[in-house]
Design an enzyme around this catalytic site. Sequence first.
Site, PDB file in Angstrom:
ATOM      1  N   GLU B 280      15.165  -0.267   6.058  1.00  0.00           N
ATOM      2  CA  GLU B 280      14.080  -0.899   6.705  1.00  0.00           C
ATOM      3  C   GLU B 280      14.675  -1.269   8.255  1.00  0.00           C
ATOM      4  O   GLU B 280      14.074  -1.050   9.280  1.00  0.00           O
ATOM      5  CB  GLU B 280      13.270  -2.097   6.117  1.00  0.00           C
ATOM      6  CG  GLU B 280      12.055  -2.160   6.593  1.00  0.00           C
ATOM      7  CD  GLU B 280      11.200  -2.985   5.685  1.00  0.00           C
ATOM      8  OE1 GLU B 280      10.468  -2.343   4.819  1.00  0.00           O
ATOM      9  OE2 GLU B 280      11.547  -4.097   5.748  1.00  0.00           O
ATOM     10  N   GLU B 283      15.210   1.707  10.447  1.00  0.00           N
ATOM     11  CA  GLU B 283      14.042   2.247  10.636  1.00  0.00           C
ATOM     12  C   GLU B 283      13.688   1.481  11.826  1.00  0.00           C
ATOM     13  O   GLU B 283      13.190   2.108  12.916  1.00  0.00           O
ATOM     14  CB  GLU B 283      12.996   2.188   9.427  1.00  0.00           C
ATOM     15  CG  GLU B 283      11.644   2.790   9.742  1.00  0.00           C
ATOM     16  CD  GLU B 283      10.612   2.703   8.917  1.00  0.00           C
ATOM     17  OE1 GLU B 283      10.704   1.877   7.873  1.00  0.00           O
ATOM     18  OE2 GLU B 283       9.321   2.969   9.091  1.00  0.00           O
ATOM     19  N   CYS B 300       6.826  -3.911   1.160  1.00  0.00           N
ATOM     20  CA  CYS B 300       7.249  -4.312  -0.028  1.00  0.00           C
ATOM     21  C   CYS B 300       5.989  -4.378  -1.032  1.00  0.00           C
ATOM     22  O   CYS B 300       6.467  -4.535  -2.314  1.00  0.00           O
ATOM     23  CB  CYS B 300       8.460  -5.314  -0.178  1.00  0.00           C
ATOM     24  SG  CYS B 300       9.519  -5.451   1.245  1.00  0.00           S
ATOM     25  N   SER B 320       6.313   0.077   7.665  1.00  0.00           N
ATOM     26  CA  SER B 320       7.565   0.764   7.473  1.00  0.00           C
ATOM     27  C   SER B 320       7.210   1.694   6.346  1.00  0.00           C
ATOM     28  O   SER B 320       6.542   1.548   5.336  1.00  0.00           O
ATOM     29  CB  SER B 320       8.713  -0.207   7.087  1.00  0.00           C
ATOM     30  OG  SER B 320       9.462   0.349   6.301  1.00  0.00           O
ATOM     31  N   LYS B 359       2.083  -4.336  -8.937  1.00  0.00           N
ATOM     32  CA  LYS B 359       3.214  -3.467  -9.029  1.00  0.00           C
ATOM     33  C   LYS B 359       2.764  -2.502 -10.190  1.00  0.00           C
ATOM     34  O   LYS B 359       3.428  -1.349 -10.123  1.00  0.00           O
ATOM     35  CB  LYS B 359       4.617  -4.264  -9.386  1.00  0.00           C
ATOM     36  CG  LYS B 359       5.075  -5.153  -8.321  1.00  0.00           C
ATOM     37  CD  LYS B 359       5.812  -4.053  -7.549  1.00  0.00           C
ATOM     38  CE  LYS B 359       6.360  -4.967  -6.325  1.00  0.00           C
ATOM     39  NZ  LYS B 359       7.081  -4.018  -5.097  1.00  0.00           N
ATOM     40  N   GLU B 362       1.089   0.165  -8.143  1.00  0.00           N
ATOM     41  CA  GLU B 362       1.900   0.887  -7.260  1.00  0.00           C
ATOM     42  C   GLU B 362       2.741   1.930  -8.096  1.00  0.00           C
ATOM     43  O   GLU B 362       2.961   3.002  -7.771  1.00  0.00           O
ATOM     44  CB  GLU B 362       3.108  -0.210  -6.664  1.00  0.00           C
ATOM     45  CG  GLU B 362       4.098   0.580  -5.763  1.00  0.00           C
ATOM     46  CD  GLU B 362       5.227  -0.547  -5.219  1.00  0.00           C
ATOM     47  OE1 GLU B 362       5.517  -1.266  -5.906  1.00  0.00           O
ATOM     48  OE2 GLU B 362       5.360  -0.430  -4.181  1.00  0.00           O
ATOM     49  N   GLU B 367       2.187   9.366  -5.904  1.00  0.00           N
ATOM     50  CA  GLU B 367       3.438   9.845  -4.761  1.00  0.00           C
ATOM     51  C   GLU B 367       4.672   9.189  -5.162  1.00  0.00           C
ATOM     52  O   GLU B 367       5.828   9.406  -4.592  1.00  0.00           O
ATOM     53  CB  GLU B 367       3.137   9.390  -3.426  1.00  0.00           C
ATOM     54  CG  GLU B 367       2.893   7.929  -3.182  1.00  0.00           C
ATOM     55  CD  GLU B 367       1.480   7.440  -3.189  1.00  0.00           C
ATOM     56  OE1 GLU B 367       0.719   8.185  -3.652  1.00  0.00           O
ATOM     57  OE2 GLU B 367       1.068   6.426  -2.463  1.00  0.00           O
ATOM     58  N   CYS B 504       6.253 -13.575  -3.424  1.00  0.00           N
ATOM     59  CA  CYS B 504       6.369 -13.192  -4.822  1.00  0.00           C
ATOM     60  C   CYS B 504       6.356 -14.299  -5.893  1.00  0.00           C
ATOM     61  O   CYS B 504       5.945 -14.283  -7.093  1.00  0.00           O
ATOM     62  CB  CYS B 504       7.430 -12.185  -5.151  1.00  0.00           C
ATOM     63  SG  CYS B 504       7.314 -10.840  -3.804  1.00  0.00           S
TER      64      CYS B 504
END
Lengths: 161, 579
Positions: B280, B283, B300, B320, B359, B362, B367, B504
Site C-alpha cells: 500500500e 501504491e 483493509c 487502494s 470478514k 469478504e 474474486e 477492529c
Amino acid sequence: MDSIGCQCIEESYSELEPFIAQYAGQQTALITVLHKIQETLGFVPYDLQVKVADTLGVPISEVYGVITFYAFFSLKPKGKYNVSVCKGTACYVRGAPKVLTALEKELGIKPGDTTDDGNFSLEVVYCLGACGLSPVMTVNKDVHARLKQERIPKILAQYGE
Amino acid sequence: MKLITLKVDNQPVQVEAGTTILEAAKKVGVEIPTLCYMEKINAIGACRICVVEIKGTKVLQPACVTPVAPDMEVYTSTTAVRKARNLTLELILSNHPFECLTCIRNQNCELQSLAETFGIREVRFPGENPPYKADYSSPSVVREPEKCILCRRCAAVCDKVQTVNAIALQERGFNTTVAPAHHRPLAESVCINCGQCTLVCPTAALHENDEIERVWAALNDPKKHVIVQTAPATRVSLGEEFGMTSGSIVTGQMVSALKMLGFDKVFDTDFTADLTIIEEGNELLHRVKTGGTLPMVTSCSPGWIKFIEHFYPDLLPNLSTCKSPQQMFGALAKTYYAEKMGLDPADIFVVSYMPCTAKKYEARRPEMQSSGYPDIDVVLTTREVGRMLRQAGINFTALPARDYDDPLGISTGAGVIFGATGGVMEAALRTAYELVTGQELSSLDFNDVRGLQGVKEAAVEVGSLTVKVAVAHGLGNARSLMEAVKSGSADYHFIEIMCCPGGCIGGGGQPIPTNLEIRADRIKAIYMADELMVMRKSHLNPAVQQLYKEFLGEPLGHKSHELLHTHYQARDKFLIPAT
C-alpha cells in the site's frame, strides 16, 4: 396495477415527479410526499419509494417502515371498495377476529390484498376512533358498526357489482 | 454549570443539570436496570424496565430519559416499581420463545439475566407471535426475529453510528419487526455485515453466523493441513471470553490454545499487515509520483468496502487496490506456503480468526480465489473461538505462552496496531518516512492519529513533501469524510477508514459486551503490545523481505498484482425487489 388503468398511471407520474422533486433533501417531508402518492395512485409503488428515498435523502428501510406503520398507506393498489377492519383493543375483545375471518372467507383474500377483479381490498387497522360502536369496520367512507360475522355477506353485497 | 441536589433512595446526590435519573442513581451505587437504553445512541424510554417512582408524581417515570430536578426524591425499588418491572418483563416474555438452553446467547443474554434477577417464575400471558422466520441468508449475521424484543438498539446503531440503515422498524402492532426494507433477506440488503448490531442486541435476535462445526470437521480430517491466522485485535480481546479483564494481552496463550485445538500451524495476520504496508505504501508513492487518484483510501476493512460500494461508488478509484491482510494471507498460504512446504493447496484448509463478522463475507467474495482455491476456507470470530476453546475444555487463563510458527507468524509492532483506529496510518507513516527520507524516525509514535476521536487529521513532513492524512472509524465518521472528499474540500493524500468504532478491537465479532470503556482498554493494550515488540516497522520484517526475495519479486510486481491486489464493484443503495 391493472385496476388503476394504464394511461392514468403515466399522467399521475408526470404529476408526482415534480411534486417529489420540490422536497429534495427534506427528510421531514416524508409523510407529506407519501400522502400525495397514496392519494394519487391508491398505493405507493416500489419505484416511487426509491424515488422518494433518493430525493429526500431518507433510507429506503425508513420509507418502507413508515409505509407499513400507517394503515393509510398501502403497498398494493387498493380495490374499488377498501374494507378496513378495526382490530384495536375494544373491537378486538368484542369479536373483531371473527369479523375478520368472515371477511377473509367471503372475499377470499388476506389483509393487505385486493380481489382479482379489483373490487375489494381488505386491511386491518388499529382503532378507527369509534370504540363505542365496536366491533367496527369501514368500507371506503361508510362506517359499519356493532358487527356480527353473520352480517358480513349482506354488507358486502351492497357494494358488489 | 448548574448543580442539582436530589435524593435517590434517601441518599443525597449532587449532579449537573440535565443528568438523567439513571446516571444520578449510579453515583449513589444504584444500578437501575435497562434494556433499550444505550448512552447517546438510543435514549428513547421505550422498554419501561427502568421506571422509578418520583415523590409527587402520579405515574412511574423512565429513569433513562427523565432529567433530575432540584429536591427530587426518587425511589427505585418500591412495590409499585417492582410490580411494574415484573409486568413489563412478563409482557416482553409473553411472545418470546423459551429456547434459552439451545440459544446462542444462553448465559450471555440481557433478557435472561433480567428474568433471573427479577425472579420471573411464570408468564401469565400467551402473546401473539410475529409471523417472521429466521434469516440465514447472510454469511455474517443471522436474524432470528422471534427472539427480538423491539428494543431498537440494533436499528439505532445501524442508523446513528454506521449510517447504513440496512435494518429499521417495519410494520405495526404484533407484526412489528426490525428488518431490511421490503422484508428482504439481509444478504440482499445494503447490510455491510459489520455486526455492530450483534454487539448491542440484548438477546439472540441478531448474532454471528456460527461456523465452528466446519472448523472442527477440518481439524478432524487427517488429509487436511489446517492452519490458522489471528488478526491483530484478537490478542487483546480473547481473554474476555474467559473472564479476564478487558485489555488483557493474551497473544502467547492464544497461540497455545489454538495449537491445543489441533491446528497444524498457527500464523499471524500481522505478517500480512506488514506486507500490506509495503504494497500500500508503494501504491501511495506511485500515485503521488504519477498523479494518480488521491486521496488514496485504505481497503483493509470489508464492512467499509461494501459501504463505499453501495454509498460512494464514484469514489471507488480512491480505494487502494490492496486486498485486506486476511485475504493476502489466504492467497499466500495456498501458493507461497504450499510451495515451500511441498503441500497440495487443495489439502490446505485456511482458518481465519478475526474480530469481525464482515470478514466472513469478504472471504466469500468471488474474486477472492486468486490462488485457484478459496483463499480463506472459514472465518471465525472471537466469540466462536471462545466457544471452541470452551468445548475443548481448555483452561485458557492457565496456559503458558507460545510463539507463532515461521514464516507467516513473524511480524512487527506496526502489524499489531492495525487492530486499533489509526494503526494502519501510523504503520504506513513509520515505513513511508524511513523509506523516502532514508533516515530513522526519532519517535515511532504518531499520537495525532491515535484515540477514539471520530475523525483525526495529521500533517507529516516526509522529505520535501508534507503528507496530509486523515483517519475515521465508524461509518458515520467515514461518511462525513467522504462527503468532504467528494466536495473537494479535503486535500488529503491518504485516508484510513475502519468500519467499526475504535477500529477492529471494536469489531462486530468481539466479545459481548463491547462498549466505549472496553474499546478504550483494548486500544491501550494494542499500543502496549506494539511497544513490547522487538521490531516495530513493517519494512524491517525479515519474513516479508524474504517473501519478496523468494517469491513476489518486487512490491506492485506481477505476482503481487495477481495475488495481493483486487478490484471493487459499484452496488445499488436501494435494491428494490424484483417484481
